[in-house]
Structures are given as structure tokens and as C-alpha cells.
Design an enzyme around this catalytic site. Structure first.
Site, PDB file in Angstrom:
ATOM      1  N   ASP A 169       0.947  -1.115  -0.091  1.00  0.00           N
ATOM      2  CA  ASP A 169       0.264   0.000  -0.009  1.00  0.00           C
ATOM      3  C   ASP A 169       0.831   1.132  -0.099  1.00  0.00           C
ATOM      4  OD1 ASP A 169       0.000   1.386   2.954  1.00  0.00           O
ATOM      5  OD2 ASP A 169       0.534  -0.955   2.956  1.00  0.00           O
ATOM      6  N   SER A 170       0.278   2.348  -0.702  1.00  0.00           N
ATOM      7  CA  SER A 170       1.079   3.589  -0.856  1.00  0.00           C
ATOM      8  C   SER A 170       2.529   3.340  -1.234  1.00  0.00           C
ATOM      9  CB  SER A 170       1.105   4.114   0.792  1.00  0.00           C
ATOM     10  OG  SER A 170       1.195   5.521   0.597  1.00  0.00           O
ATOM     11  N   ALA A 171       3.628   3.568  -0.395  1.00  0.00           N
ATOM     12  CA  ALA A 171       4.757   3.586  -0.832  1.00  0.00           C
ATOM     13  C   ALA A 171       5.296   1.990  -1.111  1.00  0.00           C
ATOM     14  CB  ALA A 171       5.982   4.004   0.375  1.00  0.00           C
TER      15      ALA A 171
END
Length: 326
Positions: A169-171
Site C-alpha cells: 500500500d502507498s509507498a
């Protein structure tokens, strides 16, 4: 660069000059001191009584000290020879926050291991600014190669090397994308056969607004500052590591996997890049199967903080379904 961590957000000390700040998350001082305000708590690996999932921490690379946390679901049917899909997971936190032992990620991987079921490997890559990019990518690649070596007894006995998935998720979504591209490279990716990749609210950005992306100069300036802080060697926001849609570089058609799931959330300003990534992937000539999951009225990584909501449960089910496919 010295680092300081604390249990909560505090104002700057008198006379200390702030270089960069993401309020409530981190602060970098001109002196080089770096304060983190989230992702500080850690839970030990353990047996989860409610699910029967057992976890353990292992050292992946003695030379760097990189570790991973493995999650093995209970084999309730008593078949100790059962082969499970393997999920290699990369946590979020803007490359500088959180860990595999953070409560939100320990809970998330326990849940995915239980409901799929899947043998999960949560990568504890080193964080910026102490270890600026591309260190996180290198640590993650080293862990992926370690997974394919089946060096750990759990992986050797219970992991199915023909069903290895990446997710983050995200990074962590950014990392999963980078590794899928790298897996498509020969000879470096030789022997790295990835079944599928799930990009959950991936951290992608660019120098110019895309579609309905925010145009606020303050926000865009902050995003550029943060990226240059994370990756000092970068050429800017059209570096393909932050902007996989930029001209030049490798095509998305080179992704080394069979399937991709892209998840976006309506109230997340990163959603426009995620959707554009999905569309460009489909148009690239990549031969795999792509799926887009969009959650209405939801914030960035909502499922980590509100897993018991209807939306949180639906997200976990979508991921479990993706990792369950033969």
C-alpha cells in the site's frame, strides 16, 4: 543525519529550524535531526489465538540486517503438506515511516493470512532518511530473491513457488510496481516468476497535475520536497520511480507478472495516478489480466485503520480473492 523518535507530536524546540515537515507524521530539522511521530509502536511476532495464524521474524540478509515477518495460517484440515500461495508484502509509510511490526500491518497481514489463506512475508526494508532510496527497493528485491530460494522452512514446506504474489500500500505499492518491472528484466529477473501484483493506493506522482489531480501549488511543492528528501539522487518528480507514467524509461508492458490489481480510494489525492496507471497498463500491450477496484467515499489506506467497517471487509475480501486465484 541523526534521528530522534518520540511518542507524539511536539513543537520545535526554541532556536531549531525546520527544513521539512509533514504535520503529524515527521519533521526534518536543518541540523539533520529527524523526528518520527507515527509508526513507532511495534508488536512481537506471535500466535494469534482468534485466527490460529502464527508469525515469526527472520533475517533475510546478514550483510544489511534486513528482516521479514512471516505469517503461517493454521492448517485446520490437518494436511501439513498443503501448498499455499505466497504473498510478499511491502508496508506503506512514505518510505520513512512504519515497519513490518507496526500494529496496523501486523493486524493486516494476520487477516490476509487467515482469510485467503496465504503464507505471507512482510518485508521490513530500511527507511529513509537514514537509508535513502533506492535502499528500500534493493532490500525488497533481496527479500524477493530470498523468498524464491525457499531458504526458510515454512516457505520450503508450505509455499507454492508457482503462486507468488506481490502487494503493498502507498509507498509499498510503489515498491511492488518497481519489483514487478525488475522481474521482467533478463537476466536479472531470471527465475523470478510472479503470479500477480496488487497495488493498493500506490504512491505515484508527477511534476504536472494529471486529470482532476490537485493543482494547489503548496501541496505540489510539498510533494516535490518530500520526494527529493526520500531520494536525493532523483532528477525530480518525473523520475520513473515516482512517476511510472512519465515519458522515457521502461514500458508497463514489461511488467513481469500475470495479473495486476490496482486499488484506489475516492477521497485519496493519489487516486488519479492509480487510475491512469491502470489505463496505461491496459493500453501498453502487456499480455496479463488487469483489474481496478475503486472504493467510494474512502480515504487513503482506509482499510488499515478501519478494517471492521463494511468497506474495510470488502477490501480484504477483494485482496483475498485476488491471491486465491490459480
Amino acid at each position: 543525519m541523526s534521528t530522534s523518535t518520540g511518542a507524539g507530536f511536539v513543537p520545535p524546540a526554541p532556536g531549531e529550524e525546520v527544513e521539512l515537515e509533514l504535520p503529524g507524521f515527521f519533521r526534518l530539522y536543518r541540523s539533520g535531526r529527524f523526528d518520527r511521530y507515527v509508526g513507532l509502536d511495534k508488536l512481537p511476532a506471535s500466535l494469534e489465538p482468534e485466527t490460529g495464524v502464527v508469525s515469526k521474524d527472520v533475517t533475510v540478509d546478514l550483510s544489511t540486517g534486513v528482516t521479514a515477518r512471516l505469517y503461517l495460517p493454521s492448517l485446520a484440515d490437518g494436511d501439513s503438506t498443503k501448498k499455499l500461495p505466497v504473498l510478499v508484502y511491502f508496508h506503506g509509510g512514505a518510505f520513512c515511516l512504519e515497519s513490518a511490526a507496526s500494529p496496523i500491518y501486523h493486524r493486516h497481514l494476520n487477516t490476509l493470512a487467515f482469510i485467503t489463506p496465504v503464507l505471507a512475508v512482510s518485508v521490513d526494508y530500511r527507511l529513509a532518511p537514514e537509508h535513502p532510496l533506492p535502499v528500500a527497493y534493493e532490500d525488497s528485491w533481496a527479500t524477493l530473491r530470498w523468498v524464491f530460494s525457499l531458504a526458510d522452512p515454512w516457505l520450503a514446506e508450505h509455499g507454492d513457488p508457482k503462486r507468488i504474489f506481490l502487494a503493498g500500500d502507498s509507498a509499498g505499492g510503489n515498491i511492488a510496481h518497481q519489483l514487478a518491472l525488475r522481474a521482467g528484466t533478463r537476466p536479472e529477473g531470471e527465475g523470478i516468476a510472479i503470479k500477480g501484483v496488487a497495488l493498493i493506493h500506490p504512491y505515484f506522482w508527477g511534476s504536472a497535475p494529471l486529470g482532476a489531480e490537485p493543482t494547489d501549488t503548496g501541496l505540489r511543492g510539498l510533494m516535490e520536497q518530500i520526494w527529493k528528501f526520500l531520494c536525493p539522487e532523483t532528477s525530480g518528480l518525473d523520475d520513473r520511480r515516482i512517476n511510472p507514467l512519465a515519458d522515457g524509461g521502461r514500458s508497463l508492458a514489461e511488467l513481469g507478472c500475470e495479473r495486476v490489481l490496482v486499488s484506489v480510494a475516492e477521497k485519496d489525492h493519489l487516486r488519479h495516478r492509480g487510475k491512469a496507471y491502470f489505463e496505461k497498463l491496459k493500453a501498453s500491450g502487456w499480455p496479463g489480466e488487469a483489474e481496478l477496484v475503486e472504493t467510494a467515499d474512502a480515504e487513503h489506506v482506509f482499510h488499515l485503520f478501519y478494517p471492521e467497517t463494511e468497506e474495510g471487509r470488502e477490501m480484504h475480501k477483494a485482496l483475498a480473492d485476488f491471491f486465491s486465484k490459480e
